[in-house]
Design a protein around this motif. Structure first.
Motif, mmCIF file in Angstrom:
data_model
loop_
_atom_site.group_PDB
_atom_site.id
_atom_site.type_symbol
_atom_site.label_atom_id
_atom_site.label_comp_id
_atom_site.label_asym_id
_atom_site.label_seq_id
_atom_site.Cartn_x
_atom_site.Cartn_y
_atom_site.Cartn_z
ATOM 1 N N ARG A 1 -77.089 28.850 36.890
ATOM 2 C CA ARG A 1 -78.466 29.348 37.707
ATOM 3 C C ARG A 1 -78.602 28.492 38.807
ATOM 4 N N HIS A 2 -79.204 29.369 40.059
ATOM 5 C CA HIS A 2 -79.277 28.657 41.381
ATOM 6 C C HIS A 2 -80.536 29.319 41.902
ATOM 7 N N ASP A 3 -81.422 28.634 42.243
ATOM 8 C CA ASP A 3 -82.666 29.144 43.129
ATOM 9 C C ASP A 3 -83.411 28.340 43.985
ATOM 10 N N GLY A 4 -83.149 28.254 45.021
ATOM 11 C CA GLY A 4 -84.074 27.390 45.977
ATOM 12 C C GLY A 4 -83.471 25.888 45.861
ATOM 13 N N ASP A 5 -84.286 25.110 45.292
ATOM 14 C CA ASP A 5 -84.082 23.744 45.414
ATOM 15 C C ASP A 5 -83.231 23.188 43.991
ATOM 16 N N ALA A 6 -83.135 24.128 43.177
ATOM 17 C CA ALA A 6 -82.544 23.867 41.623
ATOM 18 C C ALA A 6 -81.284 24.570 41.325
ATOM 19 N N VAL A 7 -80.353 23.746 40.421
ATOM 20 C CA VAL A 7 -79.473 24.396 39.970
ATOM 21 C C VAL A 7 -79.403 24.008 38.282
ATOM 22 N N LEU A 8 -79.004 24.883 37.454
ATOM 23 C CA LEU A 8 -78.789 24.701 36.261
ATOM 24 C C LEU A 8 -77.146 24.657 35.761
ATOM 25 N N LEU A 9 -76.654 23.363 35.469
ATOM 26 C CA LEU A 9 -75.377 23.286 35.256
ATOM 27 C C LEU A 9 -75.080 23.011 33.470
ATOM 28 N N GLU A 10 -73.790 23.294 33.539
ATOM 29 C CA GLU A 10 -73.125 22.711 32.237
ATOM 30 C C GLU A 10 -73.281 21.321 31.989
ATOM 31 N N ARG A 11 -73.581 20.870 30.769
ATOM 32 C CA ARG A 11 -73.644 19.528 30.538
ATOM 33 C C ARG A 11 -72.351 18.577 30.374
ATOM 34 N N ALA A 12 -72.143 17.480 30.866
ATOM 35 C CA ALA A 12 -70.765 16.886 30.690
ATOM 36 C C ALA A 12 -71.031 15.995 29.211
ATOM 37 N N GLN A 13 -70.031 15.448 28.697
ATOM 38 C CA GLN A 13 -70.016 14.758 27.416
ATOM 39 C C GLN A 13 -70.168 13.255 27.945
ATOM 40 N N PRO A 14 -70.784 12.356 27.415
ATOM 41 C CA PRO A 14 -70.906 11.022 27.681
ATOM 42 C C PRO A 14 -69.707 10.344 27.665
ATOM 43 N N ALA A 15 -68.499 10.774 26.958
ATOM 44 C CA ALA A 15 -67.329 10.027 26.910
ATOM 45 C C ALA A 15 -66.188 11.020 26.828
ATOM 46 N N PRO A 16 -64.904 10.908 27.267
ATOM 47 C CA PRO A 16 -64.405 9.643 27.818
ATOM 48 C C PRO A 16 -64.969 9.633 29.392
ATOM 49 N N ASP B 1 -67.642 13.070 48.021
ATOM 50 C CA ASP B 1 -67.968 11.811 47.529
ATOM 51 C C ASP B 1 -67.327 11.762 46.099
ATOM 52 N N ILE B 2 -65.868 11.943 46.075
ATOM 53 C CA ILE B 2 -65.239 11.903 45.064
ATOM 54 C C ILE B 2 -65.018 10.374 44.606
ATOM 55 N N HIS B 3 -65.663 10.021 43.287
ATOM 56 C CA HIS B 3 -65.181 8.759 42.897
ATOM 57 C C HIS B 3 -65.591 9.034 41.353
ATOM 58 N N HIS B 4 -65.265 7.942 40.597
ATOM 59 C CA HIS B 4 -65.051 7.706 39.175
ATOM 60 C C HIS B 4 -66.465 8.540 38.456
ATOM 61 N N GLY B 5 -67.327 8.101 38.767
ATOM 62 C CA GLY B 5 -68.614 8.468 38.341
ATOM 63 C C GLY B 5 -69.242 10.019 38.802
ATOM 64 N N ASN B 6 -68.237 10.759 39.470
ATOM 65 C CA ASN B 6 -68.783 11.882 39.835
ATOM 66 C C ASN B 6 -67.567 12.876 39.117
ATOM 67 N N LEU B 7 -66.664 12.517 38.438
ATOM 68 C CA LEU B 7 -65.815 13.407 37.720
ATOM 69 C C LEU B 7 -65.973 12.954 36.149
ATOM 70 N N LEU B 8 -66.376 14.087 35.657
ATOM 71 C CA LEU B 8 -66.864 13.789 34.288
ATOM 72 C C LEU B 8 -66.104 14.809 33.434
ATOM 73 N N HIS B 9 -66.162 14.533 31.992
ATOM 74 C CA HIS B 9 -65.488 15.145 30.961
ATOM 75 C C HIS B 9 -66.321 16.459 30.341
ATOM 76 N N PHE B 10 -65.904 17.501 30.251
ATOM 77 C CA PHE B 10 -66.635 18.729 29.879
ATOM 78 C C PHE B 10 -66.117 19.327 28.651
ATOM 79 N N GLY B 11 -65.641 18.698 27.830
ATOM 80 C CA GLY B 11 -64.859 19.082 26.497
ATOM 81 C C GLY B 11 -63.555 19.870 26.814
ATOM 82 N N ALA B 12 -63.738 21.084 26.414
ATOM 83 C CA ALA B 12 -62.462 21.882 26.161
ATOM 84 C C ALA B 12 -62.397 22.522 27.864
ATOM 85 N N ARG B 13 -63.319 22.123 28.775
ATOM 86 C CA ARG B 13 -63.038 22.473 30.146
ATOM 87 C C ARG B 13 -62.489 21.257 30.925
#
Length: 264
Positions: free
Chosen positions: A65-80, A160-172
């Protein structure tokens, strides 16, 4: 900040909010799925939200979802995490994964890309820097030369590509978040990797050389051109850090490593 969108999109809060100077994040559940609500409070973050929507899950977290100031994103996994990979002796793997994600972002083609900032504007602070520091002077000269030449493979950039902006999303798999929404030569998007994820990794001369070889090969970049973007970016990063009264040591040392490799 979040209440309007919780009601609008029928969200259920699922954790503590994270508030920053540029917006806020709230873990939520949406129709049974783990998600992240992100609300922007500045134009830079709004541009990033629009770019995330435009990518439509191609190398980036899916926007539901995207509306004005906000987006609703799929959530990443905490690891790896890529930072964990680098810290545990798998730095080459982390760099190759990052290169794969960046390539997917750059390959996306769709009508009407969102508003983006030209790289020359993004580098304005470094180009205007009038200090006497020799490291920054040489970085500015490299940036000026890069930005005055015709770009090689101009694309929409994450910025702004760096290690903290690249996350793991399970099967994706591995996906990007939090872009700055720029436009320019694709080689720029690989430069910030070299200042991350930790000082001792970034400034190790042997590791630096190995990283340059790894990224140039994985991203199919000219080695010297990559070094020039690293040199320019590290100088810009150092100037920004100094403006925020933060230590620029890592960025300055990476700039020196790049300058040495370039012979400038």
């Amino acid at each position: 900040m979040f209440d309007r969108y919780i009601g609008l999109w029928a969200l259920v809060p699922d954790g503590d909010a994270i508030l920053t100077a540029s917006g806020g994040l709230l873990p939520v559940v949406w129709h049974g799925q783990s998600a992240m609500l992100k609300v922007a409070t500045c134009d830079e973050e709004r541009r990033g939200n629009a770019l995330m929507t435009w990518w439509n899950g191609q190398g980036a977290a899916q926007v539901w979802r995207h509306d004005g100031d906000a987006v609703l994103l799929e959530r990443a996994q905490p690891a790896p995490s890529l930072a964990g990979y680098s810290a545990s002796g798998r730095d080459d793997d982390a760099m190759r994964i990052a290169c794969d994600v960046v390539a997917r972002l750059h390959a996306h083609r769709a009508p009407a890309p969102p508003g983006v900032v030209p790289l020359r504007d993004w580098f304005g602070t470094l180009l205007a820097h009038d200090g006497t520091d020799d490291v920054l002077r040489r970085s500015a000269a490299t940036a000026r030369a890069l930005l005055s030449a015709p770009p090689v493979d101009e694309v929409v950039l994450h910025g702004d590509i760096h290690h903290g902006n690249l996350l793991h999303f399970g099967a994706r798999g591995w996906l990007a978040i939090d872009p700055k929404a720029l436009r320019g030569e694709r080689g720029f998007d690989y430069a910030n990797l070299f200042c991350n994820p930790a000082h001792e990794i970034a400034v190790d001369p042997v590791r630096f050389e190995q990283r340059v070889t790894c990224v140039a090969d994985a991203a199919k970049l000219d080695r010297r051109r990559l070094l020039q973007w690293i040199h320019a970016w590290a100088g810009l990063s150092a100037v920004w850090l100094m403006e925020d009264d933060l230590p620029p040591d890592t960025s300055l040392q990476v700039a020196q490593l790049a300058a040495h490799a370039l012979g400038v």
